[in-house]
Scaffold this motif. Structure first.
Motif, PDB file in Angstrom:
ATOM      1  N   GLN A   1       0.804  -1.215   0.000  1.00 30.71           N
ATOM      2  CA  GLN A   1       0.000   0.000   0.000  1.00 30.71           C
ATOM      3  C   GLN A   1       0.839   1.268   0.000  1.00 30.71           C
ATOM      4  N   GLN A   2       2.111   1.143   0.398  1.00 34.51           N
ATOM      5  CA  GLN A   2       2.982   2.309   0.473  1.00 34.51           C
ATOM      6  C   GLN A   2       4.430   1.852   0.503  1.00 34.51           C
ATOM      7  N   VAL A   3       5.346   2.823   0.454  1.00 39.83           N
ATOM      8  CA  VAL A   3       6.777   2.569   0.588  1.00 39.83           C
ATOM      9  C   VAL A   3       7.249   3.245   1.868  1.00 39.83           C
ATOM     10  N   ILE A   4       7.996   2.523   2.678  1.00 36.30           N
ATOM     11  CA  ILE A   4       8.534   3.047   3.930  1.00 36.30           C
ATOM     12  C   ILE A   4      10.053   3.180   3.776  1.00 36.30           C
ATOM     13  N   PHE A   5      10.574   4.387   3.951  1.00 36.20           N
ATOM     14  CA  PHE A   5      12.008   4.631   3.876  1.00 36.20           C
ATOM     15  C   PHE A   5      12.580   4.696   5.299  1.00 36.20           C
ATOM     16  N   LEU A   6      13.571   3.884   5.570  1.00 44.52           N
ATOM     17  CA  LEU A   6      14.251   3.863   6.867  1.00 44.52           C
ATOM     18  C   LEU A   6      15.603   4.552   6.697  1.00 44.52           C
TER      19      LEU A   6
ATOM     20  N   PRO B   1      11.009  18.982   7.270  1.00 45.41           N
ATOM     21  CA  PRO B   1       9.856  19.649   6.666  1.00 45.41           C
ATOM     22  C   PRO B   1       8.581  19.379   7.467  1.00 45.41           C
ATOM     23  N   ASP B   2       7.666  20.288   7.388  1.00 41.08           N
ATOM     24  CA  ASP B   2       6.365  20.115   8.039  1.00 41.08           C
ATOM     25  C   ASP B   2       5.528  19.191   7.155  1.00 41.08           C
ATOM     26  N   ASP B   3       5.741  17.900   7.329  1.00 38.43           N
ATOM     27  CA  ASP B   3       5.111  16.902   6.476  1.00 38.43           C
ATOM     28  C   ASP B   3       4.774  15.693   7.349  1.00 38.43           C
ATOM     29  N   PRO B   4       3.496  15.322   7.469  1.00 42.27           N
ATOM     30  CA  PRO B   4       3.116  14.229   8.367  1.00 42.27           C
ATOM     31  C   PRO B   4       3.679  12.874   7.943  1.00 42.27           C
ATOM     32  N   ARG B   5       4.225  12.779   6.751  1.00 45.18           N
ATOM     33  CA  ARG B   5       4.800  11.511   6.294  1.00 45.18           C
ATOM     34  C   ARG B   5       6.231  11.317   6.771  1.00 45.18           C
ATOM     35  N   ILE B   6       6.824  12.368   7.371  1.00 40.23           N
ATOM     36  CA  ILE B   6       8.223  12.322   7.794  1.00 40.23           C
ATOM     37  C   ILE B   6       8.279  12.298   9.316  1.00 40.23           C
ATOM     38  N   HIS B   7       9.008  11.313   9.856  1.00 44.24           N
ATOM     39  CA  HIS B   7       9.046  11.104  11.312  1.00 44.24           C
ATOM     40  C   HIS B   7      10.497  11.043  11.793  1.00 44.24           C
ATOM     41  N   TRP B   8      10.676  11.435  13.057  1.00 45.83           N
ATOM     42  CA  TRP B   8      11.987  11.317  13.709  1.00 45.83           C
ATOM     43  C   TRP B   8      11.911  10.253  14.789  1.00 45.83           C
ATOM     44  N   LEU B   9      12.883   9.336  14.796  1.00 41.08           N
ATOM     45  CA  LEU B   9      12.982   8.296  15.811  1.00 41.08           C
ATOM     46  C   LEU B   9      14.226   8.576  16.646  1.00 41.08           C
TER      47      LEU B   9
ATOM     48  N   MET C   1       4.185   1.338  13.620  1.00 40.29           N
ATOM     49  CA  MET C   1       3.666   2.157  12.525  1.00 40.29           C
ATOM     50  C   MET C   1       2.439   1.505  11.904  1.00 40.29           C
ATOM     51  N   ASP C   2       1.560   2.343  11.399  1.00 44.16           N
ATOM     52  CA  ASP C   2       0.377   1.866  10.680  1.00 44.16           C
ATOM     53  C   ASP C   2       0.742   1.793   9.206  1.00 44.16           C
ATOM     54  N   THR C   3       1.307   0.645   8.796  1.00 41.39           N
ATOM     55  CA  THR C   3       1.822   0.551   7.437  1.00 41.39           C
ATOM     56  C   THR C   3       0.949  -0.283   6.524  1.00 41.39           C
ATOM     57  N   GLY C   4       0.300  -1.355   7.046  1.00 49.40           N
ATOM     58  CA  GLY C   4      -0.258  -2.348   6.149  1.00 49.40           C
ATOM     59  C   GLY C   4       0.884  -2.960   5.357  1.00 49.40           C
TER      60      GLY C   4
ATOM     61  N   GLN D   1       7.613  12.501  -4.932  1.00 50.68           N
ATOM     62  CA  GLN D   1       7.057  11.244  -5.433  1.00 50.68           C
ATOM     63  C   GLN D   1       5.535  11.277  -5.488  1.00 50.68           C
ATOM     64  N   ASP D   2       4.981  10.599  -6.489  1.00 54.11           N
ATOM     65  CA  ASP D   2       3.561  10.276  -6.514  1.00 54.11           C
ATOM     66  C   ASP D   2       3.379   8.929  -5.822  1.00 54.11           C
ATOM     67  N   GLY D   3       2.279   8.755  -5.100  1.00 55.37           N
ATOM     68  CA  GLY D   3       2.052   7.501  -4.390  1.00 55.37           C
ATOM     69  C   GLY D   3       2.354   7.638  -2.918  1.00 55.37           C
ATOM     70  N   ALA D   4       1.844   6.694  -2.134  1.00 53.25           N
ATOM     71  CA  ALA D   4       1.930   6.762  -0.676  1.00 53.25           C
ATOM     72  C   ALA D   4       3.312   6.331  -0.189  1.00 53.25           C
ATOM     73  N   TRP D   5       3.851   7.084   0.767  1.00 53.26           N
ATOM     74  CA  TRP D   5       5.138   6.754   1.361  1.00 53.26           C
ATOM     75  C   TRP D   5       5.235   7.381   2.749  1.00 53.26           C
ATOM     76  N   GLN D   6       6.136   6.867   3.546  1.00 51.91           N
ATOM     77  CA  GLN D   6       6.537   7.479   4.806  1.00 51.91           C
ATOM     78  C   GLN D   6       8.051   7.344   4.932  1.00 51.91           C
ATOM     79  N   ALA D   7       8.662   8.222   5.712  1.00 53.50           N
ATOM     80  CA  ALA D   7      10.097   8.150   5.973  1.00 53.50           C
ATOM     81  C   ALA D   7      10.330   8.327   7.465  1.00 53.50           C
TER      82      ALA D   7
END
Length: 296
Positions: free
Chosen positions: A52-57, A103-111, A136-139, A86-92
């Protein structure tokens, strides 16, 4: 936590042959932890659910280990911009001791990373990032470890999500010597270029693995796989019964000699500089595709 050593090629061949008969047979050959995790995933896998999406670590070097934290942040910003185009669902997810400006972007997270153990912490950060997938809610998703100074080509996320693959491999990609501006195309060997190397042998931002959070073996495999150098990724994916499919176009730009490369801190950048010199593109050829990446 040190980088896990590579398995000798003869043993890899024996494990692949045994796994083709039965994962239990391969388990008798004293596999390494990553290989045992691959065999467990092979045995557990059923029908693959579409990603459903791409997750960048993204493991980010801490400010205490570099001479110019501002330059590190600047390169991370370009990396994140390549995701945001990118087009399409992703998170980093970026793992580091100190939160960089993001960036102020809900798809980008800090661990946050607070392990004080001395030495190179990249592998411990990757392990933490893989463990974090459970929160994470990735599916079903493609998971890709990505260095914080590499750039993803426009359209790559959409290409991954449009194809039903066990995973994706960056077989062709660009390598830039930042000091000279020269760019080479890495790719499979050919009769005309018998000494060229595929991109996945040069850069860690090279493999997106299908991850199903419903399978505990999936995250465990990712954790063990990323403990190795990237040259082991295609082999381990095959051992897991999930051979990687090459992306259709050069999909990542790897920038060398910008001052804070991970490889440079390990004294391992010289042969890559020589690679760029040997397989340099004409400037006009690079100009035609450079707009598909943010400015490095």
């Amino acid at each position: 936590m040190a980088q896990a050593p590579a398995t000798p090629k003869r043993k890899r061949a024996a494990l692949l042959a045994a796994a083709a008969i039965s994962p239990a047979w391969a388990d008798r050959l004293s596999p390494a932890p990553s290989e045992r995790a691959a065999l467990a995933l092979r045995a557990a896998s059923g029908p693959r659910r579409p990603a459903q999406q791409v997750i960048f670590l993204v493991p980010l070097v801490g400010p205490q280990h570099v001479g110019d934290w501002g330059a590190v942040v600047e390169r991370l910003t370009a990396t994140l911009e390549s995701f945001r185009r990118q087009d399409g669902a992703w998170q980093a997810v970026i793992c580091c001791q100190q939160r960089p400006p993001l960036p102020d972007d809900p798809r980008i997270h800090w661990l946050p990373f607070d392990d004080p153990a001395p030495g190179n912490d990249k592998w411990r950060k990757l392990a933490m990032l893989c463990d974090h997938l459970a929160d994470m809610d990735t599916g079903p998703a493609y998971v890709m470890s990505f260095d914080a100074d590499d750039l993803l080509r426009d359209g790559t996320v959409a290409q991954m999500l449009a194809g039903d693959a066990p995973g994706w491999l960056v077989e062709t990609g660009y390598v830039m010597d930042h000091a000279t501006g020269t760019v080479a195309l890495a790719g499979p060997r050919s009769l005309a270029m018998p000494l060229r190397k595929p991109f996945w042998k040069l850069c860690g931002s090279c493999a997106a693995i299908h991850h199903d959070p419903a399978l505990p073996q999936s995250a465990r495999f990712l954790r063990e796989m990323t403990a190795h150098e990237h040259r082991m990724f295609p082999y381990l994916a095959r051992l897991a019964g999930a051979p990687l499919r090459p992306l259709a176009q050069p999909s990542v730009l790897y920038v060398l000699n910008h001052g804070e490369n991970f490889g440079a801190r390990r004294g391992r950048i010289g042969f890559k500089t020589r690679f760029v010199q040997r397989f340099a593109l004409e400037s006009s050829d690079w100009a035609r595709v450079s707009t598909a990446f943010p400015s490095p």
